[in-house]
Write a protein that holds these residues in place. Structure first.
Motif, short mmCIF file in Angstrom:
data_model
loop_
_atom_site.label_atom_id
_atom_site.label_comp_id
_atom_site.label_asym_id
_atom_site.label_seq_id
_atom_site.Cartn_x
_atom_site.Cartn_y
_atom_site.Cartn_z
N LEU A 1 0.81 -1.22 0.00
CA LEU A 1 0.00 0.00 0.00
C LEU A 1 0.85 1.28 0.00
N PRO A 2 1.83 1.45 0.90
CA PRO A 2 2.63 2.68 0.83
C PRO A 2 3.50 2.77 -0.42
N VAL A 3 4.01 1.64 -0.90
CA VAL A 3 4.82 1.66 -2.11
C VAL A 3 3.96 2.03 -3.31
N TYR A 4 2.77 1.45 -3.39
CA TYR A 4 1.86 1.77 -4.49
C TYR A 4 1.46 3.25 -4.46
N GLY A 5 1.15 3.77 -3.27
CA GLY A 5 0.82 5.19 -3.16
C GLY A 5 1.97 6.08 -3.58
N SER A 6 3.19 5.71 -3.22
CA SER A 6 4.36 6.49 -3.62
C SER A 6 4.55 6.45 -5.14
N MET A 7 4.33 5.28 -5.74
CA MET A 7 4.49 5.16 -7.19
C MET A 7 3.45 5.96 -7.95
N LYS A 8 2.21 5.95 -7.48
CA LYS A 8 1.14 6.68 -8.17
C LYS A 8 1.35 8.19 -8.08
N ALA A 9 2.09 8.64 -7.08
CA ALA A 9 2.32 10.09 -6.93
C ALA A 9 3.44 10.60 -7.84
N ILE A 10 4.17 9.69 -8.50
CA ILE A 10 5.28 10.10 -9.36
C ILE A 10 4.75 10.62 -10.69
N ASP A 11 5.25 11.73 -11.10
CA ASP A 11 4.88 12.31 -12.40
C ASP A 11 5.55 11.49 -13.51
N ARG A 12 4.76 10.94 -14.39
CA ARG A 12 5.31 10.11 -15.47
C ARG A 12 6.19 10.90 -16.44
N ASP A 13 6.05 12.21 -16.43
CA ASP A 13 6.87 13.02 -17.32
C ASP A 13 8.36 12.91 -16.96
#
Length: 294
Positions: free
Chosen positions: A176-188
């Protein structure tokens, strides 16, 4: 424009009134913390310094230093916690990365499978693994039927069964925390690295992975600390052969009725937990540890 003395005094009075109101609003929560946390922990410290005769004594702590069995118990506890945390990272990080890359609808469906264990009792999940892993369990029966091995393999009442059960239970706390951290990353960021000539592998390790470190660190810390005090799964799947600190605390109370010895173990475990949190705070801010943010 400077404030007059009268205005300054009025502002100070308003500030004091605001602080009193805030304290009044937070007092129920503070009282609740005092009742359910501060008082029990204080009682724990107090009882740990009581000897068998009820007098102040250090015998409970001296016993932990003198007897090698206590050192083995702490070593087993940290060994199980470290291995469980490592396995959760190896399994959970790729799974979290997969969930962060698939379309949202598929990710939401997969996330249900991650959250599903929270809807089931911990004891039920542990006994389910006992049914699956025992010598006459489903896994051994299927494996023998498929010809993978000839005789039943002992997968419970040992370290193997304990690790399997604990990894299954702890895995969501890392995902859960890893997934939340990944989703917050700007794909740009990754696209920019690719435009600058970075290969997909290098863009991942040089750009994406460092940005997920706060979430990974938060999940790792959470899993490790939870493992230190785990009781149900090692007690059931370990079969008395994998003894952790929590199990020794229970035996001190149930078998020896020694609240002092049990409290001393609890104090040491609590101190180790705080020490780990303090060391972690040296490397990462507490708000990042709690939220897995950047």
């Amino acid at each position: 424009m400077q404030a007059t003395p009268a205005n300054a005094a009025g502002l100070r009075v308003d500030e004091k009134l605001e602080r009193m109101k805030l304290f009044g609003l937070s007092s129920p929560a503070l009282l609740l913390v005092l009742i359910i946390l501060v008082i029990p922990v204080g009682w724990l410290f107090f009882v740990s310094f009581l000897g068998g005769d009820g007098q102040f004594s250090l015998e409970n702590y001296q016993r932990m230093v003198a007897r090698k069995s206590y050192m083995r118990i702490f070593r087993t506890t940290f060994e199980v916690s470290v291995i469980t945390t490592g396995l959760c990272i190896l399994i959970g990080y790729p799974l979290a990365y997969f969930l962060s890359q698939v379309p949202p609808r598929i990710a939401n469906l997969c996330m249900i499978t991650v959250l599903l264990p929270f809807w089931t009792s911990l004891l039920v999940r542990t006994y389910a693994w006992l049914v699956l892993l025992q010598k006459q369990g489903l896994i051994n029966d299927w494996a023998i039927g498929l010809g993978l091995w000839d005789e039943p393999i002992k997968m419970v009442h040992n370290m193997t069964g304990t690790l399997i059960g604990m990894v299954h239970i702890m895995l969501p706390f890392l995902i859960l925390p890893v997934y939340g951290s990944m989703k917050a990353i700007d794909r740009d960021y990754v696209k920019a690295a690719a435009n600058l000539g970075a290969s997909p592998r290098r863009a991942f390790w040089d750009v994406f992975f460092p940005l997920t470190m706060p979430g990974l660190f938060a999940g790792t810390l959470m899993v490790f600390i939870l493992c230190l005090g785990f009781f149900v799964t090692p007690a059931v799947l370990g079969g008395g052969k994998v003894i952790m600190v929590s199990m020794k605390i229970v035996s001190n109370i149930e078998l020896f009725v020694s609240w002092g010895a049990a409290s001393a173990l609890g104090v040491v475990l609590l101190g180790l937990t705080f020490a780990i949190l303090w060391v972690a705070s040296r490397f990462l801010k507490l708000d990042q540890i709690a939220g897995g943010g950047h």
